[in-house]
Design an enzyme around this catalytic site. Structure first.
Site, PDB file in Angstrom:
ATOM      1  N   CYS A   1      -2.600 -17.620 -22.476  1.00  0.00           N
ATOM      2  CA  CYS A   1      -3.571 -17.996 -23.359  1.00  0.00           C
ATOM      3  C   CYS A   1      -4.031 -19.481 -22.685  1.00  0.00           C
ATOM      4  CB  CYS A   1      -3.134 -18.319 -24.797  1.00  0.00           C
ATOM      5  SG  CYS A   1      -4.640 -19.153 -25.936  1.00  0.00           S
TER       6      CYS A   1
ATOM      7  N   THR B   1       0.840  -1.143   0.025  1.00  0.00           N
ATOM      8  CA  THR B   1       0.005  -0.056   0.073  1.00  0.00           C
ATOM      9  C   THR B   1       0.837   1.249  -0.045  1.00  0.00           C
ATOM     10  OG1 THR B   1      -0.191  -0.013   2.373  1.00  0.00           O
ATOM     11  CG2 THR B   1      -1.923  -0.782   1.227  1.00  0.00           C
TER      12      THR B   1
ATOM     13  N   PHE C   1      -6.746  -5.258  -0.168  1.00  0.00           N
ATOM     14  CA  PHE C   1      -8.121  -5.710  -0.591  1.00  0.00           C
ATOM     15  C   PHE C   1      -9.176  -5.167   0.257  1.00  0.00           C
ATOM     16  CE2 PHE C   1      -6.945  -7.932  -4.342  1.00  0.00           C
ATOM     17  CZ  PHE C   1      -5.650  -8.256  -4.211  1.00  0.00           C
ATOM     18  N   ARG C   2      -8.865  -5.574   1.669  1.00  0.00           N
ATOM     19  CA  ARG C   2     -10.096  -5.449   3.035  1.00  0.00           C
ATOM     20  C   ARG C   2      -9.747  -4.460   3.738  1.00  0.00           C
ATOM     21  NH1 ARG C   2      -8.337 -10.386   1.360  1.00  0.00           N
ATOM     22  NH2 ARG C   2      -9.893 -11.699   0.780  1.00  0.00           N
TER      23      ARG C   2
ATOM     24  N   GLN D   1       1.473 -13.319  -1.140  1.00  0.00           N
ATOM     25  CA  GLN D   1       0.334 -13.440  -1.911  1.00  0.00           C
ATOM     26  C   GLN D   1       0.286 -12.525  -3.103  1.00  0.00           C
ATOM     27  OE1 GLN D   1      -2.872 -14.394   1.459  1.00  0.00           O
ATOM     28  NE2 GLN D   1      -0.998 -12.803   2.098  1.00  0.00           N
TER      29      GLN D   1
ATOM     30  N   ASN E   1       1.392  -5.655  11.183  1.00  0.00           N
ATOM     31  CA  ASN E   1       0.279  -5.368  10.490  1.00  0.00           C
ATOM     32  C   ASN E   1      -0.566  -4.226  11.133  1.00  0.00           C
ATOM     33  OD1 ASN E   1      -1.335  -6.631   7.974  1.00  0.00           O
ATOM     34  ND2 ASN E   1      -2.832  -7.039   9.385  1.00  0.00           N
TER      35      ASN E   1
ATOM     36  N   HIS F   1       0.253 -16.582  -5.532  1.00  0.00           N
ATOM     37  CA  HIS F   1      -1.081 -16.192  -6.191  1.00  0.00           C
ATOM     38  C   HIS F   1      -0.643 -15.781  -7.605  1.00  0.00           C
ATOM     39  CE1 HIS F   1      -3.492 -15.514  -2.323  1.00  0.00           C
ATOM     40  NE2 HIS F   1      -3.248 -16.582  -2.581  1.00  0.00           N
TER      41      HIS F   1
HETATM   42  N1  APR Z   1       1.593  -1.695   7.014  1.00  0.00           N
HETATM   43  C1  APR Z   1       1.188  -2.600   7.718  1.00  0.00           C
HETATM   44  N2  APR Z   1      -0.011  -3.075   7.320  1.00  0.00           N
HETATM   45  C2  APR Z   1      -0.838  -3.031   6.330  1.00  0.00           C
HETATM   46  C3  APR Z   1      -0.452  -1.436   5.872  1.00  0.00           C
HETATM   47  C4  APR Z   1       0.724  -0.899   5.776  1.00  0.00           C
HETATM   48  N3  APR Z   1       1.311   0.207   5.197  1.00  0.00           N
HETATM   49  N4  APR Z   1      -1.410  -1.218   4.700  1.00  0.00           N
HETATM   50  C5  APR Z   1      -2.384  -2.120   5.003  1.00  0.00           C
HETATM   51  N5  APR Z   1      -1.983  -3.178   5.819  1.00  0.00           N
HETATM   52  C6  APR Z   1      -2.644  -4.291   6.547  1.00  0.00           C
HETATM   53  C7  APR Z   1      -4.281  -4.093   6.451  1.00  0.00           C
HETATM   54  O1  APR Z   1      -4.597  -3.503   7.824  1.00  0.00           O
HETATM   55  C8  APR Z   1      -4.808  -5.561   6.375  1.00  0.00           C
HETATM   56  O2  APR Z   1      -4.691  -5.980   7.592  1.00  0.00           O
HETATM   57  O3  APR Z   1      -2.593  -5.121   5.613  1.00  0.00           O
HETATM   58  C9  APR Z   1      -3.696  -6.021   5.522  1.00  0.00           C
HETATM   59  C10 APR Z   1      -4.050  -6.156   4.077  1.00  0.00           C
HETATM   60  O4  APR Z   1      -5.023  -7.459   4.019  1.00  0.00           O
HETATM   61  P1  APR Z   1      -5.781  -7.722   2.708  1.00  0.00           P
HETATM   62  O5  APR Z   1      -6.331  -6.675   2.017  1.00  0.00           O
HETATM   63  O6  APR Z   1      -6.888  -8.849   3.144  1.00  0.00           O
HETATM   64  O7  APR Z   1      -4.562  -8.488   1.793  1.00  0.00           O
HETATM   65  P2  APR Z   1      -4.010  -9.901   1.964  1.00  0.00           P
HETATM   66  O8  APR Z   1      -4.171 -10.427   3.219  1.00  0.00           O
HETATM   67  O9  APR Z   1      -3.042 -10.045   1.198  1.00  0.00           O
HETATM   68  O10 APR Z   1      -5.185 -10.760   1.106  1.00  0.00           O
HETATM   69  C11 APR Z   1      -4.942 -12.034   0.864  1.00  0.00           C
HETATM   70  O11 APR Z   1      -6.962 -12.213  -0.917  1.00  0.00           O
HETATM   71  O12 APR Z   1      -8.059 -10.935  -2.242  1.00  0.00           O
HETATM   72  C12 APR Z   1      -7.187 -11.916  -1.986  1.00  0.00           C
HETATM   73  O13 APR Z   1      -5.607 -12.784  -3.628  1.00  0.00           O
HETATM   74  C13 APR Z   1      -6.127 -11.601  -2.884  1.00  0.00           C
HETATM   75  O14 APR Z   1      -3.780 -12.168  -2.289  1.00  0.00           O
HETATM   76  C14 APR Z   1      -5.098 -11.561  -1.855  1.00  0.00           C
HETATM   77  C15 APR Z   1      -5.620 -12.433  -0.732  1.00  0.00           C
END
Ligand code: APR
Length: 261
Positions: free
Chosen positions: A135, A33, A40-41, A107, A226, A127
């Site tokens: 293709c 990010t 994603f979440r 991931q 996290n 992933h």
């Molecule tokens: N520093 C620390 N933590 C962060 C930061 C940051 N700068 N930015 C976001 N986060 C945390 C968020 O609080 C969240 O808990 O990172 C986490 C990201 O979680 P998700 O968005 O769920 O991403 P991820 O865990 O990689 O998702 C897994 O889901 O949609 C599928 O295939 C997709 O690989 C992905 C998988």
């Protein structure tokens, strides 16, 4: 998190890293990010703007409208291919240079660990990777940049130039099997390591989220960096609620001091 607390936790984490014989770092979208790629979440994340139901393998292969949405999301750069690594990616690459990194299990499909300098044989992409499109009929692979140019030229559902078959980004969709040899190797490395660091993941998508479980079951210590909570927080030896760039940079700074004196 206050600077003092972060410093104290970074020091605690650094002690575990310095003592580790086999360190595995596991990353999710949260590490990217700070490179401008939405996760994603989190609030405003990709699943608040796109429906994950449209991103299943089943839908992609049977519904042209789902393919149009997926290519539009990729074309708009949501999993952008021209993002740059941030300090968290560089900190992990430095752990490798310090001789401390067994591997990175990610991931993410954004290629940023490679761009930060982690050797390709030490990055396991559970992933897949959006640097390529494949293709589904003849197996021909295209660099994503090539497909992106076609999308920018107005194509909405690009087909294979060789056989007109269905093109799919080389990233794993929901309901699609993960690359088996990658999953196998990542599972083994997780079970064999003695220190496992999670950076930027909610740990809610399986089988990827089994990796920290395998590590803890194998007797490894666990560090979680996290911004929000995860199902594994209670098992963490060190839990750091801070931004990945800041936290990983401080940890590696302390490790460097310990190793190089
Ligand atoms: N520093 C620390 N933590 C962060 C930061 C940051 N700068 N930015 C976001 N986060 C945390 C968020 O609080 C969240 O808990 O990172 C986490 C990201 O979680 P998700 O968005 O769920 O991403 P991820 O865990 O990689 O998702 C897994 O889901 O949609 C599928 O295939 C997709 O690989 C992905 C998988």
């Amino acid at each position: 998190m206050s600077g003092q607390t972060l410093d104290a936790l970074a020091l605690e984490a650094a002690e575990l890293v310095a003592a580790a014989k086999k360190l595995v770092v596991f990353t999710g979208a949260g590490i990217s990010t700070e490179s401008g790629i939405p996760d994603f979440r989190s609030p405003g994340g990709i699943w608040s703007r796109f429906d994950p139901e449209d991103f299943t393998y089943q839908k992609f292969t049977t519904d042209p409208e789902a393919r149009r949405k997926q290519w539009r999301m990729l074309g708009e750069g949501h999993l952008t291919t021209d993002a740059q690594p941030n300090p968290a990616h560089y900190a992990i690459a430095e752990l490798d240079r310090l001789g401390k990194l067994d591997c990175v299990i990610t991931q993410n499909v954004d290629n940023l660990h490679h761009k930060a300098g982690v050797p390709v044989e030490k990055v396991f992409e559970l992933h897949g990777n959006v640097q390529w499109a494949v293709c589904l009929s003849c197996g021909r692979r295209y660099p994503f940049e090539h497909i992106k140019a076609r999308l920018e030229g107005g194509e909405e559902i690009p087909e294979c130039e060789q056989c007109r078959g269905m093109l799919k980004p080389d990233a794993v969709l929901f309901g699609e099997a993960l690359p088996q040899e990658v999953l196998q190797e990542a599972s083994q490395r997780s079970s064999d390591c003695d220190l496992f660091i999670v950076v930027g993941s909610t740990l809610v998508v399986y089988p990827a989220a089994y990796m920290p479980l395998y590590a803890v079951r194998g007797g490894a210590r666990l560090i979680i960096v996290n911004l929000s909570d995860t199902p594994m927080d209670a098992q963490a030896d060190v839990l750091i609620r801070a931004k990945a760039g800041e936290a990983m940079s401080r940890i590696v700074e302390r490790v460097r001091e310990k190793i190089t004196g």
